[in-house]
Scaffold this motif. Structure first.
Motif, PDB file in Angstrom:
ATOM      1  N   ARG A  10       0.828  -1.214   0.000  1.00 39.06           N
ATOM      2  CA  ARG A  10       0.000   0.000   0.000  1.00 39.06           C
ATOM      3  C   ARG A  10       0.853   1.251   0.000  1.00 39.06           C
ATOM      4  NH1 ARG A  10      -4.389   0.505   4.680  1.00 39.06           N
ATOM      5  NH2 ARG A  10      -5.181  -1.296   3.488  1.00 39.06           N
ATOM      6  N   TRP A  11       1.869   1.274   0.878  1.00 34.25           N
ATOM      7  CA  TRP A  11       2.729   2.454   0.937  1.00 34.25           C
ATOM      8  C   TRP A  11       3.593   2.580  -0.320  1.00 34.25           C
ATOM      9  CZ3 TRP A  11       2.274   6.561   3.781  1.00 34.25           C
ATOM     10  CH2 TRP A  11       1.587   6.481   4.994  1.00 34.25           C
ATOM     11  N   ALA A  12       3.974   1.462  -0.891  1.00 38.32           N
ATOM     12  CA  ALA A  12       4.767   1.518  -2.118  1.00 38.32           C
ATOM     13  C   ALA A  12       3.968   2.156  -3.252  1.00 38.32           C
ATOM     14  CB  ALA A  12       5.212   0.109  -2.511  1.00 38.32           C
ATOM     15  N   TRP A  13       2.720   1.703  -3.421  1.00 35.67           N
ATOM     16  CA  TRP A  13       1.901   2.291  -4.479  1.00 35.67           C
ATOM     17  C   TRP A  13       1.587   3.759  -4.188  1.00 35.67           C
ATOM     18  CZ3 TRP A  13       1.909   0.508  -9.001  1.00 35.67           C
ATOM     19  CH2 TRP A  13       1.961  -0.872  -9.243  1.00 35.67           C
ATOM     20  N   PHE A  14       1.394   4.081  -2.919  1.00 40.41           N
ATOM     21  CA  PHE A  14       1.174   5.487  -2.566  1.00 40.41           C
ATOM     22  C   PHE A  14       2.380   6.330  -2.959  1.00 40.41           C
ATOM     23  CE2 PHE A  14       1.783   8.996   0.435  1.00 40.41           C
ATOM     24  CZ  PHE A  14       0.591   9.692   0.262  1.00 40.41           C
ATOM     25  N   GLY A  15       3.589   5.838  -2.686  1.00 41.93           N
ATOM     26  CA  GLY A  15       4.797   6.573  -3.041  1.00 41.93           C
ATOM     27  C   GLY A  15       4.947   6.754  -4.542  1.00 41.93           C
ATOM     28  N   VAL A  16       4.680   5.702  -5.317  1.00 44.02           N
ATOM     29  CA  VAL A  16       4.802   5.791  -6.779  1.00 44.02           C
ATOM     30  C   VAL A  16       3.812   6.804  -7.328  1.00 44.02           C
ATOM     31  CG1 VAL A  16       4.488   4.527  -8.933  1.00 44.02           C
ATOM     32  CG2 VAL A  16       5.719   3.461  -7.034  1.00 44.02           C
ATOM     33  N   LEU A  17       2.556   6.732  -6.884  1.00 43.59           N
ATOM     34  CA  LEU A  17       1.536   7.656  -7.395  1.00 43.59           C
ATOM     35  C   LEU A  17       1.817   9.087  -6.958  1.00 43.59           C
ATOM     36  CD1 LEU A  17      -1.699   5.504  -6.864  1.00 43.59           C
ATOM     37  CD2 LEU A  17      -0.480   5.972  -9.005  1.00 43.59           C
ATOM     38  N   ALA A  18       2.321   9.271  -5.739  1.00 41.93           N
ATOM     39  CA  ALA A  18       2.642  10.616  -5.270  1.00 41.93           C
ATOM     40  C   ALA A  18       3.773  11.224  -6.101  1.00 41.93           C
ATOM     41  CB  ALA A  18       3.025  10.575  -3.792  1.00 41.93           C
ATOM     42  N   LEU A  19       4.788  10.434  -6.392  1.00 33.16           N
ATOM     43  CA  LEU A  19       5.896  10.932  -7.208  1.00 33.16           C
ATOM     44  C   LEU A  19       5.422  11.268  -8.620  1.00 33.16           C
ATOM     45  CD1 LEU A  19       8.666   8.450  -6.030  1.00 33.16           C
ATOM     46  CD2 LEU A  19       8.612  10.923  -5.613  1.00 33.16           C
ATOM     47  N   TRP A  20       4.544  10.439  -9.195  1.00 28.29           N
ATOM     48  CA  TRP A  20       3.986  10.750 -10.515  1.00 28.29           C
ATOM     49  C   TRP A  20       3.210  12.056 -10.476  1.00 28.29           C
ATOM     50  CZ3 TRP A  20      -1.432  10.698 -11.460  1.00 28.29           C
ATOM     51  CH2 TRP A  20      -1.783  10.965 -12.778  1.00 28.29           C
ATOM     52  N   LEU A 119       4.298   4.444 -17.389  1.00 28.83           N
ATOM     53  CA  LEU A 119       5.741   4.209 -17.287  1.00 28.83           C
ATOM     54  C   LEU A 119       6.177   4.142 -15.829  1.00 28.83           C
ATOM     55  CD1 LEU A 119       8.322   3.839 -18.931  1.00 28.83           C
ATOM     56  CD2 LEU A 119       8.703   6.308 -18.747  1.00 28.83           C
ATOM     57  N   PHE A 120       5.616   4.994 -14.968  1.00 26.56           N
ATOM     58  CA  PHE A 120       5.938   4.928 -13.537  1.00 26.56           C
ATOM     59  C   PHE A 120       5.606   3.537 -12.981  1.00 26.56           C
ATOM     60  CE2 PHE A 120       6.728   9.418 -13.318  1.00 26.56           C
ATOM     61  CZ  PHE A 120       7.394   9.617 -12.120  1.00 26.56           C
ATOM     62  N   VAL A 121       4.428   3.039 -13.328  1.00 27.97           N
ATOM     63  CA  VAL A 121       4.022   1.723 -12.838  1.00 27.97           C
ATOM     64  C   VAL A 121       4.955   0.640 -13.371  1.00 27.97           C
ATOM     65  CG1 VAL A 121       2.185  -0.014 -12.932  1.00 27.97           C
ATOM     66  CG2 VAL A 121       1.613   2.398 -12.541  1.00 27.97           C
ATOM     67  N   LEU A 122       5.299   0.727 -14.641  1.00 32.22           N
ATOM     68  CA  LEU A 122       6.150  -0.298 -15.252  1.00 32.22           C
ATOM     69  C   LEU A 122       7.566  -0.274 -14.679  1.00 32.22           C
ATOM     70  CD1 LEU A 122       4.938   0.107 -18.929  1.00 32.22           C
ATOM     71  CD2 LEU A 122       4.607  -1.907 -17.492  1.00 32.22           C
ATOM     72  N   VAL A 123       8.106   0.908 -14.454  1.00 31.58           N
ATOM     73  CA  VAL A 123       9.448   1.008 -13.861  1.00 31.58           C
ATOM     74  C   VAL A 123       9.442   0.443 -12.450  1.00 31.58           C
ATOM     75  CG1 VAL A 123      11.146   2.663 -12.979  1.00 31.58           C
ATOM     76  CG2 VAL A 123      10.272   2.903 -15.316  1.00 31.58           C
TER      77      VAL A 123
END
Length: 612
Positions: A10-20, A119-123
């Motif tokens: 959950r926190w990992a996906w939150f971090g990826v989406l926040a950075l995007w 691309l964020f999700v894929l990386v």
């Protein structure tokens, strides 16, 4: 939140989406004026929008000719309708609730940033697959947010195909790594993803070949992976055969173009696949020598078929250009040049992330867990190929930087974890500062700060060019009766996007004759230029003094019509058309016979909503 030195999903996906989201806000604010006025900073984006409009207005799916370039026959384009689909879909969707002009602006913003989200999700997924840690995936998303060479292809208004190449390339690599775990289904899907990437742009061919090389190396080493290589190549062959047929129809699909997925490349791929399938059946694969022989025969078959069937393509997709067009146009396009012909800024932007990634992947191969070594070796091969390609052709930089991110994130996280082991606070502070300083973005920034200030370019070189043909500054030109314009190649797509006029040619290489006419006309002395322009349908000359090509022509050809107009010397056969204040281009009427003075034009609103 943190379990066993990792973070929760959950926190990992939150971090990826926040950075995007932070990345999107920054890009949108940076280019907000361009977006509001639809001022394209790259001619290909303007031409892509023109292509989408024409298709939405009724032009056939199978017909990618641009009829307002090189009239009356039009100019064939080498682009795929696959890239047009999401743009047209977003315009149509937004058009349900918004006026057409605003719906277009929504598409010009939404398509690139949604592609960037993919691309964020894929990386993140690619890094998680190679490192096994979600926190390293978030670190990879941070590196992507700071990757100038990648983000330049995902800015608002950047709707051309380069972003799709990176997304599909990342998908292919993820599937390849899954295939290395023994999944034939992943190998087949990797082949299909590579075929999609090739349909969008033949520039993806080196990566597709490198992926086949990874699977071939795997089979050569253990003798039990022939089904993976054959599955990949069979899917690649099938996709390369069916996709062009679906895009162009019959018989247009049979033309052996060198600049797009066509029989020129399908036949060698099919030859390699066929020879591999036959060789695997005829020769026992228990012996290394037999495996090597089959692989060499398959590669040789592809090379021979390519050389014999389409020898004109052996020198590259642009080898058939007219020498004048190659010399005065293609050799000045930065994205197609090797690194040794670039400015100092590009010399810094291109190699730094790739070199950091190569060092990181070599370190990972040496020190990371044994069960992940094969994936790191696969990434090493792919990184090396894309890095070398980026040195030869600058536009390949984006894919090289994407593939460098997983290993870079792993190395940075490893160093960060090491710094936390220090017992004293001052040691942690010093090493923390050093950790930030060695990030690729930091190294690039430091090196850029050492270059002469007057030569600095913003991140994403495509956005540094002078915009001479924005929507708001072409009102006077739009007020002219619909006609054909003689215009410099780089601003011609903007004229098509923001008016109903036609042009002699745009800077797209299949319009060979029109491009040659424009270049020879702009570089010839005034009287010779008059004869060239009189031999066309053009009634007006459009001149933008700030364009890079105009400055180049004037420098290389000091006796040309371009140099004369820059100095304010207008020949008698050109009559300046008065335009409203604020226009960034000059418009001259080409006088074929004495004519009365032209009255100033009042800007008027176009009848087409897209032009408003």
């Amino acid at each position: 939140m943190i379990r066993n030195r990792d973070i929760s999903a959950r926190w990992a996906w939150f971090g990826v989406l926040a950075l995007w989201l932070v990345c999107v806000i920054w890009l949108s604010l940076w280019l907000r004026e361009n977006l509001l006025t639809v001022d394209f900073s790259d001619p290909d984006d303007a031409m892509r929008l023109v292509q989408v409009r024409d298709w939405m207005a009724g032009q056939s799916w199978f017909d990618v000719t641009q009829y307002r370039s090189q009239p009356p026959m039009g100019a064939s384009m080498h682009w795929s309708r696959l890239v047009d689909l999401p743009i047209a879909g977003m315009i149509a969707l937004a058009g349900l609730v918004l006026p057409p002009a605003m719906a277009q602006q929504v598409a010009l913003l939404a398509v690139p940033i949604l592609l960037l989200l993919a691309l964020f999700v894929l990386v993140y997924k690619l890094t998680l697959l190679t490192t096994g840690h979600r926190i390293t995936g978030v670190m990879a998303a941070l590196l992507l947010m700071l990757s100038m060479g990648v983000l330049a292809q995902f800015c608002p208004l950047r709707i051309d195909h380069h972003g799709w190449q990176m997304v599909l390339g990342a998908v292919s690599v993820i599937l390849l790594l899954r295939a290395l775990e023994g999944s034939r289904r992943a190998a087949v899907l990797a082949g299909l993803a590579s075929a999609l990437a090739l349909e969008i742009a033949i520039e993806g061919l080196p990566l597709a070949v490198a992926m086949a090389g990874v699977l071939a190396f795997r089979h050569l080493r253990d003798g039990r992976s022939a089904h993976l290589l054959l599955g990949y190549l069979a899917a690649l062959t099938g996709g390369a055969a069916l996709l062009p047929l679906a895009m162009l129809g019959w018989p247009a699909v049979m033309v052996p173009w060198c600049d797009a997925l066509s029989p020129a490349y399908l036949l060698p791929i099919a030859a390699a696949t066929s020879v591999l399938a036959i060789g695997l059946r005829l020769l026992p694969q228990e012996r290394t020598a037999n495996r090597l022989a089959v692989l060499m025969l398959a590669g040789l078959a592809a090379a021979v078929v390519f050389r014999l069937a389409t020898p004109q393509c052996a020198a590259g997709p642009f080898s058939t250009l007219d020498p004048i067009v190659y010399r005065d146009w293609y050799s000045h396009i930065s994205e197609g040049l090797p690194i040794w012909r670039q400015d100092a800024e590009v010399l810094i932007l291109v190699p730094v992330p790739s070199l950091f990634g190569l060092f990181a992947v070599l370190w990972a191969i040496r020190t990371d867990r044994l069960e992940r070594r094969e994936q790191w070796i696969a990434l090493l091969i792919l990184q090396s190929v894309t890095f070398l390609l980026s040195l030869l052709v600058m536009r390949a930089m984006g894919m090289a930087h994407v593939l460098a991110i997983p290993a870079s994130a792993w190395l940075l996280f490893t160093i960060f974890a090491w710094t936390r082991s220090f017992s004293t606070s001052w040691a942690r502070i010093v090493t923390g500062v050093a950790w930030i300083a060695i990030m690729p973005f930091s190294i690039q920034s430091i090196l850029l700060s050492l270059t002469p200030q007057e030569k600095h370019l913003p991140a994403g070189q495509a956005y540094s060019r002078t915009v001479c043909a924005g929507r708001e500054t072409l009102a006077g030109l739009r007020a002219l009766p619909t006609t054909t314009l003689f215009a410099e190649l780089d601003i011609a797509p903007m004229l098509l996007a923001h008016s109903r006029h036609s042009v002699i040619a745009t800077g797209h290489h299949r319009a060979r004759q029109g491009m040659k006419t424009v270049i020879t006309g702009m570089t010839a002395p005034p009287e010779q230029a008059r004869r060239i322009m009189m031999g066309t349908r053009a009634t007006h000359l459009v001149f933008c003094a700030g364009e890079n090509d105009i400055q180049t022509y004037a420098k290389l050809y000091p006796a040309s019509i371009t140099a004369a107009l820059l100095k304010g010397r207008t020949p008698a056969w050109l009559q300046r058309v008065p335009l409203p204040p604020g226009e960034s281009v000059r418009v001259y009427h080409i006088l074929r016979s004495p004519m009365p003075a032209i009255q100033p034009l009042a800007p008027k609103r176009s009848a087409t909503p897209f032009m408003q």
